[in-house]
Motif scaffolding. Structure first.
Motif: not given
Length: 396
Positions: A153-161
């Motif tokens: 989920g780290l890529l998802d969080i980075a993309q959204r942030a």
């Protein structure tokens, strides 16, 4: 016969660790235990990708390999060779801890899995790390830091942030290093149990599980409840204004957290009008609703002072602050120099090099850097001579 282990210091002096791993995750964990005083013997694979690369003075001595293999002795063994695999098992029989990141089926074929080794060495702590749980349908997937960042989920969080179109890998091998720290503390916990009972055990550290748990500490947010109260994502971290601030002469990470922090910052910049903003009147700032707007106001005033002036202001008012360190300039940074975090050292084959310091301090059992990163296989003869002598003494 005197060995490097005889001169070891640190809380783990007298503990033997076999590093049966490659690349970063396992080797970094083993190096941490070596820094703490353990006698670490690395079984060198003929193809460790950490030793591949164009930046080196001697083949195999890449910066990455040098940064995860100090305080170790290197033994060259080809585990696909039956005799070498048997020698590896003999060496492991002398150990307290073995660390490996090989996939489980490969370990079983070599009789280097926990069940095979524990039969002869029941006090062995076997720390096994791989991308995904060995009992899952992803067990045989080749896992790298980038794929684990995605799966956790780290890529998802980075993309959204970052409000960007495509998920981007964070520029640090988080999965490998977080898993390495987890291997190290898990092995130490098992060592406490071993010392108390004489019993070893299997310790499994799946990277994806470890990183998911790591990410969810703050990012689970309202989905900790069922039904969910909010979406995932820690508001402060997800704020698009979560970035370094421009100053008169550069950048600094100025992070006012409380309304008082903001009021003090605006007052120091000569903007009492902004300090009187009604959004700063309470005890708490709603980062989801007001975070971006307040960041824009802050960044309209931070260029009025230099980085050094802001550090002084923030220190006086307990506002979190940190100058932006450029890694190319790290060795000359006063904080880095005073902490001996990048001292020069003299390697017997590589010459002068920067040695990343041990970042922790013990008052009674100090950690230390005793051995330079070894060239592949440099200690093979000495280690096996020592092992043979030990076996002869035990048989006598």
């Amino acid at each position: 016969m005197a060995t490097p282990a005889d001169n070891a210091s640190g809380p783990l002096a007298g503990v033997r660790v076999i590093d049966l791993s490659t690349v970063v995750m396992g080797p970094y964990a083993a190096q941490i235990l070596g820094d703490l005083g353990a006698d670490v013997i690395k079984i060198e694979s003929p193809k460790d990708t950490a030793r591949l690369g164009n930046v080196h003075r001697t083949p195999g001595m890449t910066p990455l390999a040098m940064n995860v293999n100090r305080n170790k002795r290197s033994v060259a063994l080809n585990l696909k060779d039956a005799d070498d695999a048997q020698r590896a098992r003999e060496l492991i029989s002398s150990a307290d801890i073995v660390i490996t990141n090989m996939r489980i089926n490969a370990l079983r074929r070599l009789a280097l899995d926990y069940d095979s080794l524990a039969a002869d060495n029941p006090h062995l702590i076997y720390a096994h790390a791989q991308g995904f749980r060995p009992d899952s349908d992803r067990a045989e997937l080749a896992a790298y830091d980038e794929t684990v960042q995605a799966a956790s989920g780290l890529l998802d969080i980075a993309q959204r942030a970052g409000d960007i179109g495509k998920p981007v890998v964070l520029p640090s091998i988080f999965g490998d290093k977080v898993a390495a720290l987890t291997i190290a503390y898990s092995a130490l916990a098992a060592l406490v149990h071993q010392r108390a009972t004489g019993q070893g055990q299997l310790v499994e550290v799946p990277m994806a599980d470890t990183m998911l748990a790591f990410n969810l500490v703050e990012h689970l947010q309202g989905r900790i409840f069922e039904p969910p109260e909010t979406d995932t994502g820690f508001p402060l971290s997800m704020n698009t204004g979560h970035r370094a601030r421009p100053t008169k002469d550069g950048f600094a990470m100025i992070m006012p957290y409380s309304p008082k922090n903001f009021r003090d910052l605006f007052t120091a910049a000569g903007r009492d009008d902004l300090a009187a903003d009604p959004r700063l009147a309470g005890d708490y700032i709603d980062a989801r609703e007001h975070g971006t707007a307040l960041v824009e106001l802050m960044e309209s005033v931070t260029p009025t002072l230099t980085t050094a002036e802001w550090v002084q202001v923030c220190t006086e008012h307990s506002i979190p602050v940190g100058p932006v360190l450029r890694l190319d300039e790290a060795a000359d940074d006063p904080y880095v120099r005073e902490g001996h975090l990048l001292d020069l050292a003299e390697h017997p084959t590589e010459g002068s090099y920067r040695q990343v310091g041990v970042p922790i301090q013990f008052s009674a059992t100090p950690a230390s850097i005793r051995l330079h990163p070894p060239i592949p296989g440099q200690d093979t003869d000495a280690v096996f001579t020592e092992l043979d002598e030990r076996n002869e003494e035990n048989a006598a």
